[in-house]
Design an enzyme around this catalytic site. Structure first.
Site, PDB file in Angstrom:
ATOM      1  N   PRO A  45     -40.363  45.932  37.978  1.00 55.79           N
ATOM      2  CA  PRO A  45     -40.005  47.328  38.268  1.00 55.79           C
ATOM      3  C   PRO A  45     -41.123  48.051  39.014  1.00 55.79           C
ATOM      4  O   PRO A  45     -42.295  47.693  38.876  1.00 55.79           O
ATOM      5  CB  PRO A  45     -39.792  47.944  36.880  1.00 55.79           C
ATOM      6  CG  PRO A  45     -40.378  46.987  35.902  1.00 55.79           C
ATOM      7  CD  PRO A  45     -40.498  45.653  36.551  1.00 55.79           C
ATOM      8  N   ASP A  46     -40.762  49.054  39.827  1.00 53.97           N
ATOM      9  CA  ASP A  46     -41.806  49.865  40.473  1.00 53.97           C
ATOM     10  C   ASP A  46     -42.242  50.961  39.503  1.00 53.97           C
ATOM     11  O   ASP A  46     -41.884  50.934  38.323  1.00 53.97           O
ATOM     12  CB  ASP A  46     -41.316  50.406  41.830  1.00 53.97           C
ATOM     13  CG  ASP A  46     -40.210  51.451  41.701  1.00 53.97           C
ATOM     14  OD1 ASP A  46     -39.831  51.796  40.570  1.00 53.97           O
ATOM     15  OD2 ASP A  46     -39.728  51.923  42.736  1.00 53.97           O
ATOM     16  N   PHE A  47     -43.030  51.920  39.979  1.00 50.41           N
ATOM     17  CA  PHE A  47     -43.479  53.008  39.101  1.00 50.41           C
ATOM     18  C   PHE A  47     -42.514  54.189  39.110  1.00 50.41           C
ATOM     19  O   PHE A  47     -42.113  54.692  38.085  1.00 50.41           O
ATOM     20  CB  PHE A  47     -44.833  53.544  39.583  1.00 50.41           C
ATOM     21  CG  PHE A  47     -46.016  52.800  39.043  1.00 50.41           C
ATOM     22  CD1 PHE A  47     -45.886  51.866  38.035  1.00 50.41           C
ATOM     23  CD2 PHE A  47     -47.287  53.052  39.558  1.00 50.41           C
ATOM     24  CE1 PHE A  47     -46.982  51.183  37.555  1.00 50.41           C
ATOM     25  CE2 PHE A  47     -48.387  52.378  39.080  1.00 50.41           C
ATOM     26  CZ  PHE A  47     -48.236  51.444  38.078  1.00 50.41           C
ATOM     27  N   ARG A  48     -42.181  54.643  40.318  1.00 49.56           N
ATOM     28  CA  ARG A  48     -41.627  55.993  40.417  1.00 49.56           C
ATOM     29  C   ARG A  48     -40.125  56.068  40.644  1.00 49.56           C
ATOM     30  O   ARG A  48     -39.594  57.174  40.724  1.00 49.56           O
ATOM     31  CB  ARG A  48     -42.369  56.775  41.506  1.00 49.56           C
ATOM     32  CG  ARG A  48     -43.812  57.065  41.119  1.00 49.56           C
ATOM     33  CD  ARG A  48     -44.586  57.821  42.164  1.00 49.56           C
ATOM     34  NE  ARG A  48     -45.959  58.053  41.732  1.00 49.56           N
ATOM     35  CZ  ARG A  48     -46.939  57.168  41.830  1.00 49.56           C
ATOM     36  NH1 ARG A  48     -46.708  55.976  42.355  1.00 49.56           N
ATOM     37  NH2 ARG A  48     -48.162  57.444  41.399  1.00 49.56           N
ATOM     38  N   ASN A 119     -49.756  46.085  45.694  1.00 47.26           N
ATOM     39  CA  ASN A 119     -49.219  45.329  44.571  1.00 47.26           C
ATOM     40  C   ASN A 119     -50.280  44.435  43.946  1.00 47.26           C
ATOM     41  O   ASN A 119     -51.167  43.922  44.622  1.00 47.26           O
ATOM     42  CB  ASN A 119     -48.004  44.523  45.005  1.00 47.26           C
ATOM     43  CG  ASN A 119     -46.850  45.425  45.371  1.00 47.26           C
ATOM     44  OD1 ASN A 119     -46.893  46.621  45.066  1.00 47.26           O
ATOM     45  ND2 ASN A 119     -45.844  44.895  46.026  1.00 47.26           N
ATOM     46  N   ASP A 121     -49.234  41.930  41.863  1.00 44.39           N
ATOM     47  CA  ASP A 121     -48.449  40.848  41.278  1.00 44.39           C
ATOM     48  C   ASP A 121     -48.708  39.476  41.897  1.00 44.39           C
ATOM     49  O   ASP A 121     -48.107  38.486  41.483  1.00 44.39           O
ATOM     50  CB  ASP A 121     -46.945  41.177  41.375  1.00 44.39           C
ATOM     51  CG  ASP A 121     -46.495  41.486  42.812  1.00 44.39           C
ATOM     52  OD1 ASP A 121     -47.077  40.919  43.759  1.00 44.39           O
ATOM     53  OD2 ASP A 121     -45.566  42.291  42.978  1.00 44.39           O
ATOM     54  N   HIS A 138     -55.429  47.295  45.559  1.00 40.55           N
ATOM     55  CA  HIS A 138     -55.646  47.723  44.177  1.00 40.55           C
ATOM     56  C   HIS A 138     -55.978  46.537  43.272  1.00 40.55           C
ATOM     57  O   HIS A 138     -55.716  46.573  42.073  1.00 40.55           O
ATOM     58  CB  HIS A 138     -54.422  48.483  43.652  1.00 40.55           C
ATOM     59  CG  HIS A 138     -54.181  49.781  44.367  1.00 40.55           C
ATOM     60  ND1 HIS A 138     -52.997  50.458  44.339  1.00 40.55           N
ATOM     61  CD2 HIS A 138     -55.010  50.532  45.140  1.00 40.55           C
ATOM     62  CE1 HIS A 138     -53.091  51.567  45.072  1.00 40.55           C
ATOM     63  NE2 HIS A 138     -54.300  51.623  45.568  1.00 40.55           N
ATOM     64  N   CYS A 146     -64.697  40.192  31.872  1.00 46.06           N
ATOM     65  CA  CYS A 146     -65.094  40.772  30.584  1.00 46.06           C
ATOM     66  C   CYS A 146     -65.833  42.076  30.857  1.00 46.06           C
ATOM     67  O   CYS A 146     -66.773  42.114  31.654  1.00 46.06           O
ATOM     68  CB  CYS A 146     -65.997  39.805  29.826  1.00 46.06           C
ATOM     69  SG  CYS A 146     -66.801  40.607  28.408  1.00 46.06           S
ATOM     70  N   CYS A 149     -69.825  41.436  29.371  1.00 45.56           N
ATOM     71  CA  CYS A 149     -70.785  40.502  29.994  1.00 45.56           C
ATOM     72  C   CYS A 149     -70.391  40.135  31.427  1.00 45.56           C
ATOM     73  O   CYS A 149     -71.098  39.393  32.082  1.00 45.56           O
ATOM     74  CB  CYS A 149     -70.951  39.248  29.141  1.00 45.56           C
ATOM     75  SG  CYS A 149     -69.516  38.132  29.182  1.00 45.56           S
ATOM     76  N   CYS A 170     -63.330  38.254  25.195  1.00 44.17           N
ATOM     77  CA  CYS A 170     -64.211  37.314  25.895  1.00 44.17           C
ATOM     78  C   CYS A 170     -64.664  36.184  24.962  1.00 44.17           C
ATOM     79  O   CYS A 170     -65.169  36.434  23.860  1.00 44.17           O
ATOM     80  CB  CYS A 170     -65.421  38.060  26.438  1.00 44.17           C
ATOM     81  SG  CYS A 170     -66.521  37.008  27.394  1.00 44.17           S
TER      82      CYS A 170
HETATM   83  P1  CNA Z   1     -44.053  53.614  43.548  1.00 44.34           P
HETATM   84  O1  CNA Z   1     -44.791  54.911  43.532  1.00 44.34           O
HETATM   85  O2  CNA Z   1     -43.313  53.219  42.342  1.00 44.34           O
HETATM   86  O3  CNA Z   1     -43.059  53.683  44.800  1.00 44.34           O
HETATM   87  C1  CNA Z   1     -42.151  52.659  45.076  1.00 44.34           C
HETATM   88  C2  CNA Z   1     -41.356  53.075  46.304  1.00 44.34           C
HETATM   89  O4  CNA Z   1     -40.545  51.990  46.671  1.00 44.34           O
HETATM   90  C3  CNA Z   1     -40.451  54.278  46.077  1.00 44.34           C
HETATM   91  O5  CNA Z   1     -40.527  55.153  47.163  1.00 44.34           O
HETATM   92  C4  CNA Z   1     -39.042  53.650  45.975  1.00 44.34           C
HETATM   93  O6  CNA Z   1     -38.031  54.488  46.466  1.00 44.34           O
HETATM   94  C5  CNA Z   1     -39.209  52.434  46.855  1.00 44.34           C
HETATM   95  N1  CNA Z   1     -38.326  51.349  46.506  1.00 44.34           N
HETATM   96  C6  CNA Z   1     -38.032  50.843  45.287  1.00 44.34           C
HETATM   97  N2  CNA Z   1     -37.186  49.796  45.379  1.00 44.34           N
HETATM   98  C7  CNA Z   1     -36.933  49.655  46.703  1.00 44.34           C
HETATM   99  C8  CNA Z   1     -36.129  48.754  47.453  1.00 44.34           C
HETATM  100  N3  CNA Z   1     -35.421  47.780  46.858  1.00 44.34           N
HETATM  101  N4  CNA Z   1     -36.076  48.894  48.791  1.00 44.34           N
HETATM  102  C9  CNA Z   1     -36.773  49.871  49.410  1.00 44.34           C
HETATM  103  N5  CNA Z   1     -37.563  50.737  48.762  1.00 44.34           N
HETATM  104  C10 CNA Z   1     -37.644  50.631  47.428  1.00 44.34           C
HETATM  105  O7  CNA Z   1     -45.021  52.402  43.904  1.00 44.34           O
HETATM  106  P2  CNA Z   1     -46.233  52.375  44.951  1.00 44.34           P
HETATM  107  O8  CNA Z   1     -46.474  50.956  45.257  1.00 44.34           O
HETATM  108  O9  CNA Z   1     -46.047  53.317  46.045  1.00 44.34           O
HETATM  109  O10 CNA Z   1     -47.414  52.932  44.036  1.00 44.34           O
HETATM  110  C11 CNA Z   1     -48.625  52.382  43.997  1.00 44.34           C
HETATM  111  C12 CNA Z   1     -48.972  51.750  42.654  1.00 44.34           C
HETATM  112  C13 CNA Z   1     -47.843  51.032  42.017  1.00 44.34           C
HETATM  113  C14 CNA Z   1     -49.989  50.686  42.901  1.00 44.34           C
HETATM  114  O11 CNA Z   1     -51.188  51.033  42.339  1.00 44.34           O
HETATM  115  C15 CNA Z   1     -49.435  49.404  42.299  1.00 44.34           C
HETATM  116  O12 CNA Z   1     -50.430  48.638  41.723  1.00 44.34           O
HETATM  117  C16 CNA Z   1     -48.437  49.838  41.318  1.00 44.34           C
HETATM  118  N6  CNA Z   1     -47.365  48.883  40.950  1.00 44.34           N
HETATM  119  C17 CNA Z   1     -47.373  47.606  41.412  1.00 44.34           C
HETATM  120  C18 CNA Z   1     -46.355  46.754  41.048  1.00 44.34           C
HETATM  121  C19 CNA Z   1     -46.394  45.331  41.566  1.00 44.34           C
HETATM  122  O13 CNA Z   1     -47.479  44.791  41.766  1.00 44.34           O
HETATM  123  N7  CNA Z   1     -45.246  44.718  41.811  1.00 44.34           N
HETATM  124  C20 CNA Z   1     -45.322  47.181  40.217  1.00 44.34           C
HETATM  125  C21 CNA Z   1     -45.356  48.509  39.754  1.00 44.34           C
HETATM  126  C22 CNA Z   1     -46.378  49.348  40.121  1.00 44.34           C
END
Ligand code: CNA
Length: 295
Positions: A45-48, A119, A121, A138, A146, A149, A170
């Site tokens: 899942p994403d964040f927002r 990302n 991941d 990031h 750790c 250390c 650790c």
């Molecule tokens: P965010 O703020 O959650 O934004 C995600 C964006 O992607 C939003 O604008 C959504 O509308 C858009 N979105 C979601 N699904 C889709 C899709 N299928 N097609 C097109 N657009 C889509 O995440 P950001 O990456 O902007 O924020 C930065 C943070 C989130 C970083 O520090 C990451 O480390 C962190 N994060 C990473 C992961 C990962 O590594 N997969 C997962 C969740 C959060």
């Protein structure tokens, strides 16, 4: 310039014209900025995003405020919520998505200047993007350290502990908590991020995919390309448009809806579907499908 050339310069690019430009070798230094949206199709899942994003589900972690989950200060007091979330974020047997393979294809075609991903991941690594073409802005789960250390662990060593729902400690100093090398609020960004100052002014095309552009300084990188560099946004929603609170100091963000737009294009919707359309327009379907089949 002749009048015709001048006129052409002023017409903003479109999704289609950028695809044609890639096809005709117009763009030779492409930079991609990516975010959590590109890995949603892999099951992370994403964040927002409303309802599905991790920020909408943080009640179960019992935090004083949502960002505490990535705050160094809070982590030192209570690392449990972070590791509970890490269990959801760590890719187990997750596969790179079509967007990750598109990044690789640009690299194979020798037009990728660099991928800047937020990302953590490691799916870019799984898509075999060359390390020198990748900036994990990031950090990532690939390594962990750790906090006492500084002994370094690989993902393989600590992942099983996290997956059991435990906080990794650790083995060397027997005191410190082992924290994955992802950047928390209050920590410096990885040294690779400093490449951006040299990289972005060299780009002739910037493609921004699957990010809300809300995390700074990453989000502000869209301003670091030159004025004549085309910028394409592929996202579910419009982002990076001028808002005083975010883009201060005279930055105008993306100029999609402005009369002075000479360089910005957007394609809104699911990034995986859009990238497939893009590849088709460029005429790279065969090689793209081969990459998909291999993974
Ligand atoms: P965010 O703020 O959650 O934004 C995600 C964006 O992607 C939003 O604008 C959504 O509308 C858009 N979105 C979601 N699904 C889709 C899709 N299928 N097609 C097109 N657009 C889509 O995440 P950001 O990456 O902007 O924020 C930065 C943070 C989130 C970083 O520090 C990451 O480390 C962190 N994060 C990473 C992961 C990962 O590594 N997969 C997962 C969740 C959060």
């Amino acid at each position: 310039w002749g009048d015709e050339e001048k006129k052409q310069k002023l017409i903003p690019p479109s999704f289609g014209s950028i695809a044609r430009g890639i096809k005709n070798n117009k763009y030779k230094k492409i930079i991609l900025m990516t975010g959590a949206g590109i890995s949603v199709a892999a099951g992370i899942p994403d964040f927002r995003s409303p309802k599905t994003g991790l920020y909408s589900k943080l009640e179960k972690y019992d935090l004083p405020y949502p960002e505490a989950i990535f705050s160094m200060e809070y982590f030192k007091k209570n690392p449990k919520p972070f590791f509970k979330l890490a269990k959801e974020l760590i890719p187990k047997d997750l596969k790179p998505t079509p967007v990750h393979h598109f990044c690789k294809l640009l690299e194979k075609k020798k037009v990728l200047h660099r991928v800047y991903t937020q990302n953590i991941d490691t799916l870019e690594r799984k898509a075999n993007i060359l390390p020198e073409k990748l900036v994990e802005a990031h950090g990532s789960f690939a390594y962990a350290t750790c906090l006492k250390c500084r002994y370094r662990y690989t993902q393989k060593e600590i992942q099983p502990i996290i997956m059991k729902g435990k906080v990794p400690k650790c083995k060397k100093c027997k005191k410190g908590v082992v924290k994955p090398n992802i950047t928390f609020f209050g920590e410096n960004l990885p040294s690779g991020f400093s490449l951006a100052h040299r990289d972005f002014p060299k780009a002739d095309l910037l493609i921004v995919i699957g990010t809300s552009l809300q995390v700074m300084p990453f989000g502000s990188l869209i301003h670091h390309v030159n004025e004549d560099c085309h910028r394409l946004l592929i996202n579910k929603e419009e982002v990076g448009v001028y808002r005083k609170s975010i883009f201060s100091r005279g930055h105008k963000g993306f100029r999609f809806n402005r009369s002075d737009n000479t360089r910005d294009a957007k394609k809104l919707g699911d990034c995986q579907e859009i990238i497939k359309q893009f590849v088709k327009l460029i005429g790279w379907e065969k090689e793209f499908n081969e990459l998909l089949d291999e993974s």
